[in-house]
Structure formats: C-alpha cells, structure tokens
Design a protein around this motif. Structure first.
Motif, short mmCIF file in Angstrom:
data_model
loop_
_atom_site.label_atom_id
_atom_site.label_comp_id
_atom_site.label_asym_id
_atom_site.label_seq_id
_atom_site.Cartn_x
_atom_site.Cartn_y
_atom_site.Cartn_z
N ILE A 219 0.83 -1.21 0.00
CA ILE A 219 0.00 0.00 0.00
C ILE A 219 0.86 1.26 0.00
CG2 ILE A 219 -2.04 -1.05 1.05
CD1 ILE A 219 -1.08 0.10 3.76
N GLY A 220 2.18 1.07 -0.18
CA GLY A 220 3.06 2.23 -0.23
C GLY A 220 3.68 2.54 1.11
N GLN A 221 4.69 3.41 1.05
CA GLN A 221 5.42 3.87 2.25
C GLN A 221 6.02 2.72 3.04
OE1 GLN A 221 3.26 6.65 4.68
NE2 GLN A 221 2.30 7.62 2.92
N GLY A 222 6.26 1.60 2.37
CA GLY A 222 6.90 0.49 3.07
C GLY A 222 5.96 -0.35 3.90
N PHE A 223 4.68 -0.33 3.54
CA PHE A 223 3.71 -1.14 4.28
C PHE A 223 2.86 -1.98 3.34
CE2 PHE A 223 4.76 2.32 7.08
CZ PHE A 223 5.05 1.64 8.24
N GLY A 224 2.36 -3.07 3.89
CA GLY A 224 1.51 -3.95 3.11
C GLY A 224 0.30 -4.36 3.91
N MET A 225 -0.75 -4.70 3.20
CA MET A 225 -1.96 -5.14 3.86
C MET A 225 -2.07 -6.65 3.77
SD MET A 225 -5.22 -2.76 3.38
CE MET A 225 -5.67 -1.78 4.78
N HIS A 226 -2.71 -7.23 4.76
CA HIS A 226 -2.95 -8.66 4.76
C HIS A 226 -3.67 -9.07 3.47
CE1 HIS A 226 -4.35 -12.60 6.08
NE2 HIS A 226 -3.54 -12.49 7.12
N ARG A 227 -3.30 -10.20 2.95
CA ARG A 227 -3.88 -10.66 1.68
C ARG A 227 -5.41 -10.76 1.76
NH1 ARG A 227 -2.59 -11.71 -3.76
NH2 ARG A 227 -0.45 -11.56 -2.98
N SER A 228 -5.92 -11.17 2.93
CA SER A 228 -7.38 -11.29 3.06
C SER A 228 -8.07 -9.93 3.14
CB SER A 228 -7.74 -12.11 4.30
OG SER A 228 -7.26 -13.41 4.15
N ALA A 229 -7.27 -8.87 3.27
CA ALA A 229 -7.84 -7.53 3.30
C ALA A 229 -7.75 -6.87 1.93
CB ALA A 229 -7.14 -6.68 4.36
N ALA A 230 -7.65 -7.69 0.89
CA ALA A 230 -7.53 -7.13 -0.46
C ALA A 230 -8.62 -6.09 -0.77
CB ALA A 230 -7.55 -8.26 -1.50
N PRO A 231 -9.87 -6.32 -0.36
CA PRO A 231 -10.89 -5.30 -0.65
C PRO A 231 -10.57 -3.97 0.02
CG PRO A 231 -11.94 -7.37 0.01
CD PRO A 231 -10.46 -7.53 0.26
N LEU A 232 -9.95 -4.04 1.19
CA LEU A 232 -9.62 -2.79 1.89
C LEU A 232 -8.48 -2.07 1.17
CD1 LEU A 232 -9.85 -3.89 5.64
CD2 LEU A 232 -11.63 -3.00 4.12
N ARG A 233 -7.54 -2.86 0.67
CA ARG A 233 -6.45 -2.26 -0.08
C ARG A 233 -6.99 -1.54 -1.32
NH1 ARG A 233 -2.97 -4.78 -4.69
NH2 ARG A 233 -0.95 -3.74 -4.45
N ASN A 234 -7.96 -2.17 -2.00
CA ASN A 234 -8.54 -1.50 -3.16
C ASN A 234 -9.21 -0.20 -2.77
OD1 ASN A 234 -7.65 -3.60 -4.73
ND2 ASN A 234 -9.61 -4.72 -4.65
N LEU A 235 -9.93 -0.23 -1.66
CA LEU A 235 -10.58 0.99 -1.19
C LEU A 235 -9.53 2.06 -0.88
CD1 LEU A 235 -13.29 -0.65 1.09
CD2 LEU A 235 -13.76 1.04 -0.71
N LEU A 236 -8.41 1.63 -0.32
CA LEU A 236 -7.34 2.58 0.01
C LEU A 236 -6.76 3.18 -1.27
CD1 LEU A 236 -4.71 2.28 2.77
CD2 LEU A 236 -3.93 2.83 0.47
N LEU A 237 -6.48 2.30 -2.23
CA LEU A 237 -5.88 2.80 -3.46
C LEU A 237 -6.84 3.71 -4.22
CD1 LEU A 237 -3.96 -0.40 -4.69
CD2 LEU A 237 -3.12 1.53 -3.34
N ASP A 238 -8.13 3.46 -4.05
CA ASP A 238 -9.13 4.33 -4.68
C ASP A 238 -9.36 5.62 -3.89
OD1 ASP A 238 -9.47 2.47 -6.64
OD2 ASP A 238 -11.32 1.61 -5.84
N GLY A 239 -8.69 5.74 -2.80
CA GLY A 239 -8.80 6.98 -2.03
C GLY A 239 -9.96 7.02 -1.06
N ASN A 240 -10.51 5.87 -0.70
CA ASN A 240 -11.68 5.86 0.18
C ASN A 240 -11.44 5.22 1.54
OD1 ASN A 240 -13.34 7.04 -1.84
ND2 ASN A 240 -13.40 5.05 -2.87
N LEU A 241 -10.20 4.86 1.78
CA LEU A 241 -9.89 4.25 3.07
C LEU A 241 -8.55 4.77 3.57
CD1 LEU A 241 -10.63 0.96 4.57
CD2 LEU A 241 -8.20 1.32 4.27
#
Lengths: 453, 576
Positions: free
Chosen positions: A84-106
């Motif tokens: 998710i950038g800045q040297g951090f990653g999200m749990h694989r099962s949180a893929a929907p949350l990562r998408n929301l983050l990349l879309d600017g909504n989380l």
C-alpha cells in the motif's frame, strides 16, 4: 449539562436547525455538515494490527520477521502482503480494503491508541476508549452519547443512533436516543394473545409513562424504539450495486445499518462490534489460518457496506457515511510459543467512507527495541481521540470537543486534524467548566479556536 | 404445524353468551386508552421519534421508590429470584417479627445443605438427566474420549442449562443459586466452547460445592480446572513458550482486580503496606505469574499423560528459575509450588478482599455500594482467609448490613431474573426436562434477550451494572419473551401460561383479577394509576366490578393471560 450550549451548536449547524420541521428523509440527501452517519466498529479483543498492516521493507521488516518467525505476513507466496506504499503492506485477506485505500476511500492510521494511558486490560482499555476519558472510569456517559447531545440535531429525529448487539455499547452509555437491537426482524412485540396485543401494548405504554424513574425512562425508550422500527424498518431489504455481505453477524449488522441509513431516519451514529481478536493461540502461520479468515470476513463486510451505499445522485449515501474501525490495543511484537500474540499497545485504526482522503496517516515509531513501548510493543504516536475529533468537527460541524472528549480539546487544538476526512474546521470550544453553565454569559468566543485548514 | 404455532382462531372456544358479548361500545371502550393516550402508533398512525422536543438526550440517574418495601420483598428479590407462590407463609413462620424473620432467613440460606428441597428434588429426579452427577473423569471419558458427535458431546451443558432454570425456579436454596450465578460470572468461561461443553456440569458442581466456603479453595479448583486451562490457554503454556492469557486474567479478574492494577511499571516502585506487601500489581507481576504457571496443564492424553481431563502438572514444561511475584521471591526449582504460591499470595492480598467484597456488594446491594460496607465485608474476607466459611461470613456481613436492608431498586432484574421470577410467581407450566416438547422454542426466544446461559464470550463475565441491562435489546426482547410465554401451548394444545386455572374461584371481576395477580406477581401494591390501567385493560369495556366469564370464554381467558404478562412487563417488576 451541556445543553446550555445549544445555541452555539445550532450556530455551527444552522442548515440543520432550519430544517427542523422538514421531513427527515430529505436531510440524508443534503450535503449540509452534520448530515453524516458515523459508524464505529469496535474489534473486541485487540486485533493484531501488525498482521493487518505490516512493514514490508526498511529496517522494520527485518525486525518484524525476526520477532515473528512463524506468523509474520510473508512477502512472497499465496499469502503475501499487498503493498500500500510507504513500506507497508496489507494482509492478503484484506484485499478489498487495499482496493478501497488505493481508490482513495480508506485511510490507515498507524500506531494509534490511548497516548500516555497504556493499559493491557481488555476491559479497562475498551471502557476508557468508549467513555472517551482514558484513565477515568467514572464518566457517566459514552463519547458517542455526548457527541449526539452536542450535535445540534433538530427535534423529531426518528433514529439518531443505533447500537447493534445484545447490550448497548459503552460508547453510547446513558443515551436514551439510541436503539439497541440485534436484528430488525425480531425487534417487535408481535407475540402474545393476538386479540389483545394492541391493548397490551397501549397499556404498557401508559404504565411506563406513569413515572419518571430510570426504569420508567428506559422503558419508554424501548417502546419508542419498537415504534420507530415498526413504522420505518419493517419489511425486507435488498442491498444495492451488487453488494455482497458475508454470512454471519458482522455482515448482517452492516446490512442493517445500510438499511437504516437509506431509510432516511436521521441516523447519526451507529455502534457495532466484531469480536474474536484475542489471538493468544494459533492466530495463523504465514498469513493464513484463523486471523486470515477473520480479516477476510471483516474486509468483505466493509467492502459490501461501501458498495451498498456507493450510488450516484440521491443514492450516493457513502459521501455522508464514515466508518471507523478501532480496537482496544494492538498486540505484542514478538509472537508467543503458541504462535499467537499477547496484549500490546499501539495499533492501526481504519477510516472508510466517501469523504475520506485515502492513504496512510500517523507516524510509525519503528520496531527497534529502543523504539518499542516497554521494549515490547508498537508505541502509540496518535491518540485515537485525534482521529475521532477530526470526524466530529469536519463531518458533523461539532466543535464541542471539550464535551465530547473532556480534557482533550486543547490537545486537539495543538495537534490539529490529520486531514483524514474532508470538511470544514469549525471553532473548537476549549472549556471552561466541562458541564458548567458558563455559556449563559453569552460570550464564548474567547475560548473558541479554529484549527486546521 | 405444531399446536403452538396454530393461529389462535383455530382453538377458539364457543362464542360468548350474548349478554356478555362485546358490543361496539365495549370495543370502543377497550381501545379508549390507546386512542386517548395518542401514543400507540399502530392505532394513531403517528410518527415515532427517538429524539423529540422536551426529551433529554441522556438520562439522569433517577431511581425509584424512596421508601424501600418490606424486608421480605427485599430479601427474596435480592438474595434470590423473587417470590414463589406460597413463600410468604414460610417466611412468617421464621420468626415473630420482620427483623427476626430476616435474620433467620439469611442464616438459613447461607447453609444450603441444611435446607430441605423437596420440590426441586422431585422435579430433577423426573427430568431424565443423565450427566449432571458424573464426575470430571466420567464426563471426559463418556463425552469426549468415547463421545461421538456434537449431540453427545454437548449433552452435559444442555442438561446444565435446563437444570439452572429448574433450580432457580423451584429450589429453596435461592441464595446458593444466586452465588452460583455470581461465581460463574466471576470466573467466566465460554461454556459452549469445544473444550467445555462436555465437562460443564463439573464446573458448576465445583462452584456450587464451594460457593459459600473458602475463596482460595474455590480459586485453586477453578484455576486447575480443565475448562479454564483451555479457555485461557494455560494448558499450552510452557517454559519455552509462556502464554500470559490465564495469568493476566487470574490477577486482573479473578483476584486483585483492575482496581489494584498499576499498569506498566517498575514493580519496585509500587508502595508497600504495613506487611511490606506491594499494594498493587504491575505488568511484571503478570509476567512472573505466567512463568510460575507454566506446565499447569490437563490430562488430555498427550504423550505420557492420562486422558481423563484432570489437572496435570508437567515439570518438563515448567520454568524452573527464580521468580519475583508481588514482592516475594519464588525460589528456583520449586515446581508446581510456584503456581501454588501465586494463588496463595493472590488470595491473601488485601486488594483481593476489597475487590471481591466490592463485587459482592455490587451484586447484592447496588452498582455503586457505600464504601463503608465494602470495607466491612473486605475486612471479614481478609480476616477469614483460611476459614472454610470465609465467603459465608463475608456474605452475612453484607446481607445483614443496614446498607442491604435499606436499599431498593438500585439493581434491576436481568433477563434471567425476569423470566425466573415470573415463573416462580405464576408457577406456569413450563418444563425443563430433557426433551420437554417445546423447550427449544423457549430457548430460541430466551436467548435473544441478551443473557443466554454460559455464552458470555470474554473472561470479564456478565456486566453487573444496570446501565448495561436497561438498553432496548434486553428490554424489548424480554417483553417479547413474556408475551410469547403467555400464549405458548404444549404438545397437547394447553397453554403453558396456565394462569386462568390458577386464578382462585371467586376471583371474577376485573378488579379482583388484577389485585390477585398483582399481589401474587409483585407482592406489593401498585401505584393507583397503574392499578387503574391494569383494571382498564382487564375489564375491556365491562364494569370494573362485574364478573367476567373467566374459564368459560376464550377471549376472557386470553385477556387474563395477557394481563399477567403485562404485570410481568411493567416497570415495577424490574425492581430488585
């Protein structure tokens, strides 16, 4: 009580006050500050924030893997973390949350918690957070109750607050405007000899109104709640936009909140729980197992809720909805021998919604021994009240931080908003006496300060 | 379709005699209160608001009756589950005046083994239970080692659940059951866990046997119980892999309490009392207790172990080095004694006495009990730390205090209390035998009230503050349960809420029916306006003192059943 400040608060949200006589339904479509719904999801038990959002490079990655030889979220393979950038990653099962983050909504806020009030007891920590007064347990009401009270809502709001679950959350302690329920479908009095149901109910109403004790008052609240739900929420509900809520209580509860938001009942706050995070034992190796399943359900429910509310025009509910995901503390950096983790301190908070500025916030203090709290836990660098205060101010136009989080207003003025949500910074009331009558003087300007942009 | 699910119309009896048939006037009369009160949204079509003009956002603490009711009402409602029909006569036989009776009742209740309990014994004897008298290893072997399937595995806890209702309703050992409930919550475990369902009767037996006795004995038995060792992970805590879950809750919840927790800090910085004991604990004490409890596990059939569910100490898994706990040194190579020392130091700590005393006062007196009685009870508790009557005598201090006797309505009934006290008052024909025909329907409804038995998931146990139990889920769902109960039929179509048959002959008018059932259910008079409301409900358009066709008209009988549910649903019934 703080109702003496009402005129000040109404000034902050004149748009709402002027609509006091209007049908409430129209309000949810407006863009006036204060029209929002805040959903607070409390992850009971202390979620392992270092498995939800883990370091993926730099020095901290090595320290992380060293401390968690079995349970570290891997960087390769089927369960590898999603960057998710800045040297951090999200749990694989949180893929929907990562998408929301990349879309600017989380937004992810690192290293959150109760600053200066470390407490490794689940029950103390939860109570302190929900009362909004870390270190003080004698506070009568929950922080969401005080937010509601100072929000400057007009009269005649059908459903300003819901507390989903068997018992009302401490964050809504003392509120008699909240409806606490487990399920919309069961929440009625349609039982008993059918020819006398109506009379039973009306006699019960008269009995509970024939008194002003605490029992009578809360019984009135319960009958009001049955009326509100019966009049407004009966019948089925079909999620919009192909939203796919997961099976289980979390999905059901988010679904119910979405339904209530769309009904236009003036819902301002909702409290909801999801437990099972006290992973002392077998939380899951290499990004799999129990924790992965739990995060999967969490993520799917959040994604479904977002999707359900993410319409256009009059169906754009998500623009006025903010979901905050919090937990009482994070977990120990070092795994224990049962491939679980014991109680820790700093943790991630998540903020999701249509008016969220997605991204990573806060300051990650590092995982080197000298950077850890008590040489063991991720430290806290952002007070959880800073996150909520910004939402209270920017999304609700409520500057009465001094009432919502007693003793925290001047600190909030110092640190200011992190910029997680869009909105305007209204004046912050700083005191004086917390529940005093000073407003009668009519001169409140000397203790109002505007912070932020 | 089961009879209980049939529409009422299908079971209506013959129509009313013409002179008693409700004409249009009668029906209008019946609806009068709802129309005039402009409150019933179904009737009036008004909109309902949780926030409305003139209503505050948060409630203020305003308790009810300034004057407490008689000692009898206080005693039976707060030392137990309310009056069972016929109980007042037994009370009066206890002494010449209220004070004597009260003292005698407390003294009787703290010695449950001397109480003759015929009614409960008869019922449990006929209930078809097969697991409740098994000891731990029998339960473990029959329902785990040789068990097959969830149904056999979980039969012990399902029988416990039925027995819990049966005892609370019919046992004369009311205080014992209140104490079982107290300790079960104090030492909370999630009963429906895979590792608890099959041994649950033993958990309850341990608690019931020790609930008035010595705290350290009870603490030790629970700490070493397989259910707790699994629930808080200590069964797998070893020197190479300590797990602090159990140790933390042992200190924070079972003994000293969070009120004696100084957080993350240097143990040497904690002030000491006159005996040179630290007055509070810090996280480091939790870690040292964790080390002391390593190797405390279960005979679960792991290599070299028996497979009978009993406590097993594994020295190979125990951290053998020196520890420092609560200001004391636990010498190296002390084996199981390390953990024993920890339990002893915790049980003897003055903070534990204060914490347990406060919780007991919170259970029996008020959410925020006066410090005077907490101190008095704590002093007794600490003084009797080696006595087999430690808890009994502490309780006697609390129950015989002016604070107990003069307090009313600081506590409210939780859902279990509401249901049990309604069933005690009415003696309604709900059944708790194994496979009673509609007991599953009962639990389906009951569990929605927020207090399903043995299901509290976290180790803090059920909340014991009224604020948690007066929100709308428990209130509405408990109202709904009472309504369901008032209309539930058994397999042969008879109403379980058999209050019509229990209304004495000669009690025929609306006023008589209300007065009889108010006295039987509440044991005290209602506010006159509340009584009028109930009489209005019961008469349904007829005169307050005209005889009603009770027992011969199904609508009237349904109204009696609904009336008794209304009494159980009224705010006063929640007081204790």
């Amino acid at each position: 009580m703080s109702t003496s400040r009402r005129s000040f608060m109404v000034g902050c949200s004149a748009a709402i006050a002027s609509l006091g006589g209007a049908r409430f339904k129209s309000l949810t479509f407006g863009a006036a500050p204060g029209d929002d719904t805040l959903v607070v999801l409390f992850l009971r038990g202390g979620i392992d924030g270092l498995s939800l959002v883990c370091p993926t490079n730099h020095n901290d990655r090595g320290l992380y893997e060293q401390a968690r030889p079995d349970i570290a979220i891997p960087l390769s393979g089927g369960n590898s973390a999603l960057g998710i950038g800045q040297g951090f990653g999200m749990h694989r099962s949180a893929a929907p949350l990562r998408n929301l983050l990349l879309d600017g909504n989380l937004a992810v806020v690192h290293a959150c918690g109760m600053m200066n009030n470390a407490n490794r007891s689940h029950f103390d920590a939860q109570e302190f957070m929900e009362l909004g007064t870390p270190g003080t347990r004698t506070t009568f009401s929950g922080w969401l109750s005080r937010h509601l009270e100072t929000l400057g809502l007009p009269n005649n709001v059908p459903l300003p607050a819901v507390a989903i679950g068997s018992l009302q959350q401490t964050s809504l302690r003392g509120s008699i405007e909240a409806v606490n329920m487990n399920s919309i479908n069961d929440f009625n009095l349609n039982r008993g000899p059918s020819q006398w149901r109506t009379q039973h109910r009306s006699a019960l109403r008269n009995l509970v109104e024939n008194g002003s004790s605490e029992i009578h008052t809360t019984c009135q609240q319960a009958l009001d709640a049955v009326d509100v739900v019966e009049l407004n929420a009966a019948g089925g509900y079909s999620p919009a936009n192909g939203a796919n809520y997961p099976g289980g209580s979390l999905g059901d509860h988010f679904r119910a909140i979405a339904q209530m938001i769309k009904l236009g009942l003036g819902l301002r706050v909702a409290a909801i729980d999801f437990g099972g995070w006290d992973t002392h034992n077998g939380q899951g190796d290499n990004g799999g197992g129990y924790f992965s399943q739990r995060v999967g359900e969490l993520s799917q429910a959040l994604e479904a809720f977002y999707t359900d509310l993410d319409g256009s025009g009059a169906n754009d509910f998500i623009q006025n909805t903010t979901v905050v995901v919090q937990s009482e503390f994070g977990r120990r950096l070092r795994q224990n021998a049962n491939r679980g983790t014991d109680h820790g301190y700093g943790n991630s908070m998540l903020v999701m919604g249509g008016s969220v500025n997605g991204g990573i916030y806060g300051q990650f203090p590092g995982l080197a021994t000298g950077q850890l709290f008590d040489q063991a836990d991720l430290d806290v660098t952002t007070d959880y009240r800073q996150v909520f205060s910004e939402i209270v101010v920017r999304r609700f136009g409520n500057g009465d931080i001094d009432t919502v989080f007693p003793g925290y207003a001047s600190e909030y003025v110092n640190v200011g908003p992190l910029g997680i949500v869009q909105g305007t910074d209204v004046p912050i009331s700083l005191g004086p006496p917390m529940f005093g009558d000073s407003f009668e003087s009519g001169d409140d300007t000397e203790w109002d300060v505007v912070v932020g942009s | 379709m089961k009879p209980s699910q049939m529409p009422n119309e299908g079971l209506r009896s013959a129509p009313l005699p013409s002179e008693l048939r409700r004409g249009s006037v009668g029906r209008r009369e019946a609806l009068r209160s709802s129309l005039e009160s402009r409150r019933d949204v179904v009737e009036t079509g008004r909109t309902a608001y949780m926030r409305r003009a003139g209503k505050p956002s948060t409630f203020t603490r305003r308790l009810g009756a300034a004057a407490p009711p008689d000692l009898y009402t206080i005693a039976i409602n707060r030392m137990g589950y309310g009056e069972i029909n016929g109980q007042r006569a037994e009370w009066i036989a206890l002494g010449g005046n209220e004070t004597q009776r009260f003292e005698a009742y407390v003294d009787e209740q703290v010695y449950p083994n001397s109480i003759v309990d015929t009614e409960y014994e008869q019922k449990v004897g006929a209930a078809g239970f097969t697991t409740l008298n098994k000891n731990l290893s029998q339960l473990w072997i029959d329902h785990h080692v040789n068990g097959s399937g969830w149904s056999q595995r979980s039969r012990p806890i399902r029988e416990s659940e039925l027995d819990q209702f049966m005892r609370a309703i019919y046992s004369k050992k009311q205080l014992q059951e209140a104490m079982v409930e107290f300790w079960l919550s104090h030492f909370n475990m999630y009963g429906w866990d895979y590792w608890s369902v099959h041994v649950w009767p033993d958990v309850i037996n341990v608690i019931r046997t020790n609930c008035f006795n010595n705290f350290h004995t009870l603490l030790r038995k629970i700490t070493q119980h397989t259910s707790m060792l699994y629930y808080l992970d200590n069964y797998a805590s070893t020197r190479s892999g300590p797990n602090e879950n159990h140790a933390r809750e042992l200190v924070e919840l079972h003994t000293m309490g969070a009120e004696n927790y100084y957080g993350v800090g240097d143990p040497l910085s904690v002030p000491r009392d006159a005996n040179n004991i630290p007055i509070a604990y810090v996280d480091n004490d939790v870690y040292e207790a964790t080390r002391a409890l390593t190797g405390w596990s279960v005979n679960n059939g792991w290599s070299g172990r028996l497979n009978n569910g009993s406590f097993y100490y594994d020295d190979a898994d125990h951290d053998r080095f020196q520890k420092n706990f609560l200001g004391r040194v636990l010498p190296p190579d002390s084996g199981q004694q390390d953990g024993e020392d920890v339990l002893r130091y915790l049980a003897d700590h003055p903070g534990t006495g204060r914490y347990i005393a406060r919780k007991l006062c919170q259970r029996f007196i008020s959410d925020d009990p006066p410090q005077s009685i907490v101190d008095e009870a704590a002093a007794k508790f600490n003084q009797l730390n080696t006595s087999a009557s430690q808890i009994r005598e502490t309780l006697r201090v609390i129950l015989k205090s002016d604070e107990f006797k003069n307090t009313w309505n600081e506590k409210i009934k939780r859902p279990f209390d509401v249901v049990v006290s309604a069933l005690r008052a009415t003696r309604a024909n709900f059944r708790w035998e194994w496979n009673a025909d509609d007991v599953d329907d009962f639990f389906w409804n009951y569990d929605r009230c927020g207090q399903a038995l043995f299901t509290w998931p976290t180790p803090d146990g059920l909340p014991d503050e009224r604020g948690k139990w007066q929100s709308t889920t428990p209130r509405v769902m408990t109202w709904r349960l009472m309504l369901w109960m008032s209309d539930e039929r058994n397999g042969s179509g008879s109403h379980r809420w058999d209050v019509v048959a229990k209304t004495p002959s000669g009690v025929n008018t609306a006023e008589e029916i209300v007065d009889y059932w108010v006295d039987r259910v509440l044991g005290r008079a209602l506010d006159p306006a509340d009584r009028d409301e109930m009489v209005d409900f019961m008469r349904a358009g007829f005169g307050s003192s005209s005889p009603l066709p009770i027992g011969s008209d199904s609508d009237t009988d349904a109204r009696v059943r609904s009336l008794v549910a209304l009494i159980c649903n009224c705010p006063n019934f929640l007081e204790r």
